[in-house]
Design a protein around this motif. Structure first.
Motif, mmCIF file in Angstrom:
data_model
loop_
_atom_site.group_PDB
_atom_site.id
_atom_site.type_symbol
_atom_site.label_atom_id
_atom_site.label_comp_id
_atom_site.label_asym_id
_atom_site.label_seq_id
_atom_site.Cartn_x
_atom_site.Cartn_y
_atom_site.Cartn_z
ATOM 1 N N ILE A 224 0.894 -1.300 -0.051
ATOM 2 C CA ILE A 224 0.056 0.061 -0.042
ATOM 3 C C ILE A 224 0.721 1.293 -0.258
ATOM 4 O O ILE A 224 1.737 1.551 0.601
ATOM 5 N N SER A 225 0.498 2.330 -1.364
ATOM 6 C CA SER A 225 2.291 3.502 -1.243
ATOM 7 C C SER A 225 1.315 4.245 0.154
ATOM 8 O O SER A 225 -0.178 4.044 0.143
ATOM 9 N N PRO A 226 1.777 5.512 0.047
ATOM 10 C CA PRO A 226 1.438 6.321 1.243
ATOM 11 C C PRO A 226 0.934 6.978 -0.009
ATOM 12 O O PRO A 226 0.547 7.031 -0.861
ATOM 13 N N ALA A 227 0.346 7.929 0.978
ATOM 14 C CA ALA A 227 -1.415 8.783 0.454
ATOM 15 C C ALA A 227 -0.354 10.338 -0.306
ATOM 16 O O ALA A 227 0.254 10.366 0.443
ATOM 17 N N ARG A 231 1.869 10.348 3.867
ATOM 18 C CA ARG A 231 1.098 10.434 5.249
ATOM 19 C C ARG A 231 0.898 8.524 5.055
ATOM 20 O O ARG A 231 0.043 8.182 3.995
ATOM 21 N N HIS A 232 0.489 7.889 6.518
ATOM 22 C CA HIS A 232 -0.352 6.458 6.106
ATOM 23 C C HIS A 232 -1.365 6.361 6.042
ATOM 24 O O HIS A 232 -2.432 7.142 6.377
ATOM 25 N N LYS A 233 -1.692 5.817 4.751
ATOM 26 C CA LYS A 233 -3.408 5.698 4.141
ATOM 27 C C LYS A 233 -4.313 4.961 5.537
ATOM 28 O O LYS A 233 -5.667 4.816 4.957
ATOM 29 N N MET A 234 -3.603 4.781 6.565
ATOM 30 C CA MET A 234 -4.845 3.948 7.593
ATOM 31 C C MET A 234 -4.303 3.901 8.605
ATOM 32 O O MET A 234 -2.650 4.692 8.349
ATOM 33 N N SER A 258 4.365 3.647 4.440
ATOM 34 C CA SER A 258 3.785 2.977 3.035
ATOM 35 C C SER A 258 3.627 1.739 4.240
ATOM 36 O O SER A 258 3.769 1.962 4.918
ATOM 37 N N ASP A 289 -12.980 -3.115 1.325
ATOM 38 C CA ASP A 289 -11.285 -1.450 1.605
ATOM 39 C C ASP A 289 -9.989 -1.924 0.668
ATOM 40 O O ASP A 289 -9.730 -0.983 0.529
ATOM 41 N N GLU A 292 -9.557 -0.419 -2.648
ATOM 42 C CA GLU A 292 -9.292 1.493 -2.084
ATOM 43 C C GLU A 292 -7.901 2.229 -2.504
ATOM 44 O O GLU A 292 -7.076 2.773 -1.943
ATOM 45 N N LEU A 293 -7.840 1.014 -0.713
ATOM 46 C CA LEU A 293 -5.751 0.996 -0.676
ATOM 47 C C LEU A 293 -4.827 0.834 -1.428
ATOM 48 O O LEU A 293 -3.687 1.527 -1.350
#
Ligand SMILES: Cc1cc2nc3c(=O)[nH]c(=O)nc-3n(C[C@H](O)[C@H](O)[C@H](O)COP(=O)(O)OP(=O)(O)OC[C@H]3O[C@@H](n4cnc5c(N)ncnc54)[C@H](O)[C@@H]3O)c2cc1C
Length: 472
Positions: A224-227, A231-234, A258, A289, A292-293
């Motif tokens: 999961i790459s960074p937003a 920042r972290h997406k979660m 990430s 979900d 989306e991530l």
């Protein structure tokens, strides 16, 4: 009387175990030669496209890059109490933790995309740390390199062990020119991982029994790459789990925003998703979900390889007072307890203590260390398999959550005399794994007995009340 000089030590494998074992030896005044099959992971390998494909040079560079990629493929890990204790023995715990992200519980995802934190331990100070395998490995090699200057340590990359003899002498094949480099008799540590060549060589000249058992399940890594803001997406404070009855997805945070994800499942199932559409459909139906991530999830899934999981058992781990296996070479386990590297670092600590106790007499230290340690690692091998079922299925089961609550309540009342959970005993204490398991089995049995006793009293009281009612 002057103390006899310390023997030289050959360490085979510069993964996490070999690097820490070599550091502890160097700090105790041993001269250590470390031989590693791979290239130095700290050195960037040229991309194959820089050389013309099909040319001799192009093929060589491509194969080097493949070796480096295979090493890097390996994941981020949770570092916890036992691993930290091993690092502390070398005075490196605090610095190592600077490289890691603390995680304090399981973050359970439901189908609607809600996330619930299940803390690992009632004590908020008890956390685990997420760290990349390559990050910790390269950092340990940096620490080891500091001893190159004082002549205590020599590192040989691109050297593959091909022959080991009972006197600790060995032959290495140098990848750069195919020539053999031989080392004289010495103490030798086999830290060369699950498929250890040192172990095979030891079994050629002793009655060393070996088993390597694959499980039906394998894994694949995803990211999961960074937003957009980096920042972290979660939330980054937990090990994210998407439970399932046959498959499970987990994600661990990295310091750069990430997450590294791992999907575990039956090999046949992992291999059955062959098109982007089938991958998208599976994830949309199971864990919506995730798409989306990871908008590029289908492409990642098809691009990244599936890897196998196995348990290694062997005995004895030592030979002739000269050779010893450590880490995955002695006791590789499936990763579901996040203990492989932690256990290997604890090996390094306990072996260091055993040598100290036996005044560096390896002939005495090797059998004592191995016998006690093997009991513990055999228990870990079983615990690691059991924990897969717990992570996959039980984290959402009501009876499991009730049991957790009861144990935590008793821990609140009785303190350290009652472990809040088997997970806590394994992850946050130094109890040998077999003792941690025995303690928690005893606690479970007590809970069942107490439950039965309370049930019996309740039934008895009810029956008495009913009889009294009838008598009136
Ligand atoms: C998916 C997954 C998740 C994991 N998660 C965790 C976790 O959360 N926490 C945890 O503690 N552990 C975890 N582990 C386990 C952890 O990765 C291993 O226990 C750890 O890497 C073992 O270190 P090692 O140095 O003993 O072996 P390895 O890491 O395998 O290193 C062995 C080294 O020896 C070298 N070598 C091999 N053959 C030769 C040869 N013939 N000559 C010279 N050198 C050789 C290799 O190139 C390598 O560098 C996980 C493992 C997997 C697969």
């Amino acid at each position: 009387m002057t103390a006899s000089p310390k023997p030289d030590v050959t360490v085979v494998g510069a993964g996490p175990t070999g690097a820490l074992a070599a550091l502890l030896l160097a700090r105790r005044g041993y001269r250590v030669n470390v031989f590693e099959f791979r290239d130095d992971p700290r050195v960037q390998v040229a991309k194959p496209k820089q050389a013309k494909e099909g040319s001799l040079l192009g093929d060589a560079v491509a194969s080097l890059a493949k070796v480096a990629d295979a090493a890097k493929r390996s994941i981020n890990l949770t570092l916890s109490h036992r691993g930290i204790s091993g690092l502390a023995r070398a005075g490196l715990d605090e610095a190592a933790l600077q490289l890691a992200v603390p995680v304090r519980g399981r973050m359970i995802h439901d189908r609607e995309g809600n996330i619930k934190l299940q803390p690992y331990d009632p004590d908020p100070e008890r956390v685990m740390y997420s760290i990349g395998r390559e990050t910790i490995n390269s950092w340990l090699l940096d620490q080891l390199s500091e001893h190159e200057a004082d002549g205590r340590v020599q590192l040989f990359f691109g050297h593959k062990v091909v022959r080991v003899r009972p006197d600790g002498s060995a032959d290495f094949e140098r990848r750069s020119d195919g020539k053999t480099h031989s080392t004289p008799p010495a103490k030798l540590l086999g830290c060369d991982g699950t498929f250890s060549k040192v172990r095979t060589e030891m079994s050629r000249c002793s009655r060393l029994s070996i088993s390597l058992d694959y499980i039906e399940h394998g894994y694949k890594e995803l990211a999961i790459s960074p937003a957009a803001d980096g920042r972290h997406k979660m939330p980054a404070e937990g090990l994210h789990i998407w439970p399932g009855s046959e498959v499970m997805l987990i994600a661990l945070p990295n310091g750069n925003g990430s997450f590294t994800c791992t999907i575990f499942g039956d090999f046949t199932f992992l291999e059955s998703l062959k098109t982007e559409e089938s991958v998208r459909r599976f994830f949309a139906d199971t864990w919506p979900d995730t798409l989306e991530l990871m908008p590029d999830l289908p492409q990642q899934y098809l691009r990244n390889p599936n890897a196998a999981l196995s348990t290694v058992r062997c005995s004895p781990w030592h030979l002739n007072g000269n050779l010893l296996l450590l880490g995955d070479a002695a006791h590789g386990v499936v990763p579901f307890y996040g203990q492989g590297m932690n256990c290997a670092f604890e090996d390094c600590l306990l072996f260091d203590q055993a040598r100290e106790a036996d005044a560096d007499d390896w002939g005495t230290a090797l059998p004592t260390f191995s016998a006690e340690r093997k009991r513990a690692t055999d228990a870990l091998a079983e615990l690691a398999i059991d924990n897969y079922v717990e992570m996959r299925d039980k984290t959402v089961s009501r009876s499991f959550l009730l049991k957790c609550w009861l144990h935590e309540s008793l821990h609140g009342l009785l303190g350290e005399r009652w472990q809040p959970s088997l997970h806590s005993a394994v992850t946050f204490t130094s109890l040998p794994y077999n003792e941690a398991r025995a303690t928690c089995e005893w606690q479970d049995a007590m809970l069942v007995r107490a439950g039965c006793a309370i049930g019996a009293v309740a039934i008895g009281t009810g029956a008495l009340a009913a009889m009294r009612g009838l008598a009136r």
